[in-house]
Design a protein around this motif. Structure first.
Motif, PDB file in Angstrom:
ATOM      1  N   TRP A  70      15.375 -12.441  -4.411  1.00 48.80           N
ATOM      2  CA  TRP A  70      14.067 -12.548  -5.059  1.00 48.80           C
ATOM      3  C   TRP A  70      12.977 -11.812  -4.297  1.00 48.80           C
ATOM      4  O   TRP A  70      12.066 -11.246  -4.910  1.00 48.80           O
ATOM      5  CB  TRP A  70      13.697 -14.021  -5.285  1.00 48.80           C
ATOM      6  N   THR A  71      13.069 -11.765  -2.982  1.00 44.00           N
ATOM      7  CA  THR A  71      12.101 -10.990  -2.203  1.00 44.00           C
ATOM      8  C   THR A  71      12.215  -9.513  -2.563  1.00 44.00           C
ATOM      9  O   THR A  71      11.208  -8.825  -2.728  1.00 44.00           O
ATOM     10  CB  THR A  71      12.320 -11.197  -0.689  1.00 44.00           C
ATOM     11  N   LYS A  72      13.441  -9.019  -2.698  1.00 44.54           N
ATOM     12  CA  LYS A  72      13.670  -7.624  -3.073  1.00 44.54           C
ATOM     13  C   LYS A  72      13.081  -7.334  -4.452  1.00 44.54           C
ATOM     14  O   LYS A  72      12.375  -6.331  -4.640  1.00 44.54           O
ATOM     15  CB  LYS A  72      15.171  -7.321  -3.062  1.00 44.54           C
ATOM     16  N   VAL A  73      13.341  -8.192  -5.419  1.00 43.10           N
ATOM     17  CA  VAL A  73      12.841  -7.980  -6.779  1.00 43.10           C
ATOM     18  C   VAL A  73      11.318  -8.007  -6.795  1.00 43.10           C
ATOM     19  O   VAL A  73      10.667  -7.137  -7.388  1.00 43.10           O
ATOM     20  CB  VAL A  73      13.427  -9.021  -7.755  1.00 43.10           C
ATOM     21  N   LEU A  74      10.720  -8.998  -6.142  1.00 40.07           N
ATOM     22  CA  LEU A  74       9.258  -9.100  -6.120  1.00 40.07           C
ATOM     23  C   LEU A  74       8.621  -7.915  -5.403  1.00 40.07           C
ATOM     24  O   LEU A  74       7.558  -7.438  -5.809  1.00 40.07           O
ATOM     25  CB  LEU A  74       8.834 -10.419  -5.470  1.00 40.07           C
ATOM     26  N   THR A  75       9.258  -7.412  -4.369  1.00 38.48           N
ATOM     27  CA  THR A  75       8.756  -6.235  -3.666  1.00 38.48           C
ATOM     28  C   THR A  75       8.801  -5.008  -4.575  1.00 38.48           C
ATOM     29  O   THR A  75       7.865  -4.205  -4.602  1.00 38.48           O
ATOM     30  CB  THR A  75       9.573  -5.971  -2.378  1.00 38.48           C
ATOM     31  N   MET A  76       9.876  -4.864  -5.319  1.00 33.13           N
ATOM     32  CA  MET A  76       9.979  -3.749  -6.261  1.00 33.13           C
ATOM     33  C   MET A  76       8.878  -3.825  -7.325  1.00 33.13           C
ATOM     34  O   MET A  76       8.255  -2.808  -7.655  1.00 33.13           O
ATOM     35  CB  MET A  76      11.359  -3.742  -6.934  1.00 33.13           C
ATOM     36  N   VAL A  77       8.642  -5.022  -7.838  1.00 28.54           N
ATOM     37  CA  VAL A  77       7.600  -5.203  -8.854  1.00 28.54           C
ATOM     38  C   VAL A  77       6.225  -4.883  -8.262  1.00 28.54           C
ATOM     39  O   VAL A  77       5.431  -4.163  -8.873  1.00 28.54           O
ATOM     40  CB  VAL A  77       7.632  -6.636  -9.423  1.00 28.54           C
ATOM     41  N   ALA A  78       5.937  -5.387  -7.065  1.00 27.47           N
ATOM     42  CA  ALA A  78       4.643  -5.147  -6.426  1.00 27.47           C
ATOM     43  C   ALA A  78       4.427  -3.667  -6.137  1.00 27.47           C
ATOM     44  O   ALA A  78       3.303  -3.183  -6.173  1.00 27.47           O
ATOM     45  CB  ALA A  78       4.539  -5.959  -5.131  1.00 27.47           C
ATOM     46  N   ALA A  79       5.510  -2.938  -5.890  1.00 31.15           N
ATOM     47  CA  ALA A  79       5.411  -1.509  -5.588  1.00 31.15           C
ATOM     48  C   ALA A  79       5.349  -0.652  -6.855  1.00 31.15           C
ATOM     49  O   ALA A  79       5.294   0.569  -6.775  1.00 31.15           O
ATOM     50  CB  ALA A  79       6.601  -1.083  -4.734  1.00 31.15           C
ATOM     51  N   GLY A  80       5.365  -1.303  -8.016  1.00 29.40           N
ATOM     52  CA  GLY A  80       5.320  -0.565  -9.270  1.00 29.40           C
ATOM     53  C   GLY A  80       6.665   0.040  -9.651  1.00 29.40           C
ATOM     54  O   GLY A  80       6.721   0.974 -10.436  1.00 29.40           O
ATOM     55  N   GLN A  81       7.742  -0.468  -9.075  1.00 35.30           N
ATOM     56  CA  GLN A  81       9.081   0.043  -9.347  1.00 35.30           C
ATOM     57  C   GLN A  81       9.984  -1.083  -9.854  1.00 35.30           C
ATOM     58  O   GLN A  81      11.112  -1.250  -9.398  1.00 35.30           O
ATOM     59  CB  GLN A  81       9.675   0.664  -8.090  1.00 35.30           C
ATOM     60  N   ALA A  82       9.482  -1.849 -10.786  1.00 35.30           N
ATOM     61  CA  ALA A  82      10.235  -2.985 -11.317  1.00 35.30           C
ATOM     62  C   ALA A  82      11.539  -2.503 -11.945  1.00 35.30           C
ATOM     63  O   ALA A  82      11.579  -1.450 -12.574  1.00 35.30           O
ATOM     64  CB  ALA A  82       9.408  -3.715 -12.358  1.00 35.30           C
ATOM     65  N   PRO A  83      12.613  -3.264 -11.761  1.00 34.18           N
ATOM     66  CA  PRO A  83      13.872  -2.865 -12.384  1.00 34.18           C
ATOM     67  C   PRO A  83      13.798  -3.012 -13.903  1.00 34.18           C
ATOM     68  O   PRO A  83      13.041  -3.811 -14.419  1.00 34.18           O
ATOM     69  CB  PRO A  83      14.881  -3.856 -11.785  1.00 34.18           C
ATOM     70  N   ASP A  84      14.600  -2.217 -14.585  1.00 32.00           N
ATOM     71  CA  ASP A  84      14.681  -2.334 -16.032  1.00 32.00           C
ATOM     72  C   ASP A  84      15.465  -3.573 -16.426  1.00 32.00           C
ATOM     73  O   ASP A  84      15.170  -4.212 -17.425  1.00 32.00           O
ATOM     74  CB  ASP A  84      15.368  -1.099 -16.619  1.00 32.00           C
ATOM     75  N   LEU A  85      16.480  -3.892 -15.608  1.00 31.65           N
ATOM     76  CA  LEU A  85      17.336  -5.052 -15.836  1.00 31.65           C
ATOM     77  C   LEU A  85      17.511  -5.781 -14.526  1.00 31.65           C
ATOM     78  O   LEU A  85      17.568  -5.168 -13.454  1.00 31.65           O
ATOM     79  CB  LEU A  85      18.718  -4.607 -16.339  1.00 31.65           C
ATOM     80  N   MET A  86      17.628  -7.098 -14.586  1.00 30.69           N
ATOM     81  CA  MET A  86      17.852  -7.869 -13.372  1.00 30.69           C
ATOM     82  C   MET A  86      18.638  -9.123 -13.701  1.00 30.69           C
ATOM     83  O   MET A  86      18.589  -9.618 -14.817  1.00 30.69           O
ATOM     84  CB  MET A  86      16.550  -8.221 -12.678  1.00 30.69           C
ATOM     85  N   MET A  87      19.361  -9.587 -12.717  1.00 30.45           N
ATOM     86  CA  MET A  87      20.143 -10.812 -12.891  1.00 30.45           C
ATOM     87  C   MET A  87      19.225 -12.012 -12.673  1.00 30.45           C
ATOM     88  O   MET A  87      18.452 -12.050 -11.716  1.00 30.45           O
ATOM     89  CB  MET A  87      21.286 -10.856 -11.898  1.00 30.45           C
ATOM     90  N   VAL A  88      19.313 -12.952 -13.585  1.00 26.71           N
ATOM     91  CA  VAL A  88      18.566 -14.194 -13.451  1.00 26.71           C
ATOM     92  C   VAL A  88      19.575 -15.327 -13.611  1.00 26.71           C
ATOM     93  O   VAL A  88      20.349 -15.354 -14.555  1.00 26.71           O
ATOM     94  CB  VAL A  88      17.455 -14.305 -14.525  1.00 26.71           C
ATOM     95  N   ASP A  89      19.547 -16.243 -12.696  1.00 23.13           N
ATOM     96  CA  ASP A  89      20.459 -17.368 -12.737  1.00 23.13           C
ATOM     97  C   ASP A  89      19.625 -18.637 -12.852  1.00 23.13           C
ATOM     98  O   ASP A  89      18.484 -18.684 -12.397  1.00 23.13           O
ATOM     99  CB  ASP A  89      21.305 -17.402 -11.461  1.00 23.13           C
ATOM    100  N   TYR A  90      20.182 -19.630 -13.438  1.00 16.27           N
ATOM    101  CA  TYR A  90      19.491 -20.905 -13.533  1.00 16.27           C
ATOM    102  C   TYR A  90      20.500 -22.029 -13.299  1.00 16.27           C
ATOM    103  O   TYR A  90      21.682 -21.875 -13.521  1.00 16.27           O
ATOM    104  CB  TYR A  90      18.818 -21.059 -14.890  1.00 16.27           C
ATOM    105  N   ALA A  91      19.977 -23.117 -12.823  1.00 13.26           N
ATOM    106  CA  ALA A  91      20.851 -24.249 -12.529  1.00 13.26           C
ATOM    107  C   ALA A  91      20.488 -25.425 -13.406  1.00 13.26           C
ATOM    108  O   ALA A  91      19.448 -25.544 -13.922  1.00 13.26           O
ATOM    109  CB  ALA A  91      20.726 -24.640 -11.079  1.00 13.26           C
TER     110      ALA A  91
END
Length: 91
Positions: A70-91
């Motif tokens: 999640w730190t990696k994903v949030l860093t990508m979003v903050a840098a303006g390089q959000a992924p097009d697709l991402m894995m999301v898991d829920y419990a």
């Protein structure tokens, strides 16, 4: 009125098809970020390879981040390089 709507829709469709065929030479790249259990690696590769085979104009750039996902994903979003697709898991 209905005839005008159909004509406008047809013209827009033709313009869209022409623009797609002109830009069709370039390959689209999708970024996919996911975490991975080492046992799942071959499964994801098979899924991505199958998708790319069925969609030759699309390339999938896979970014595997098993630690601190999640730190990696949030860093990508903050840098303006959000992924097009991402894995999301829920419990």
């Amino acid at each position: 009125m209905r005839r005008n709507t159909r004509l406008i829709t047809l013209v827009m469709l033709v313009i869209m098809l022409i623009s797609i065929s002109i830009s069709g030479a370039a390959k689209e790249t999708l970024t996919f970020v996911y975490w991975q259990d080492p046992a799942a690696g071959p499964i994801w590769k098979e899924i991505i390879d199958g998708f790319e085979k069925e969609n030759p104009d699309i390339e999938v750039k896979a970014i595997v981040n098993p630690a601190d996902y999640w730190t990696k994903v949030l860093t990508m979003v903050a840098a303006g390089q959000a992924p097009d697709l991402m894995m999301v898991d829920y419990a």
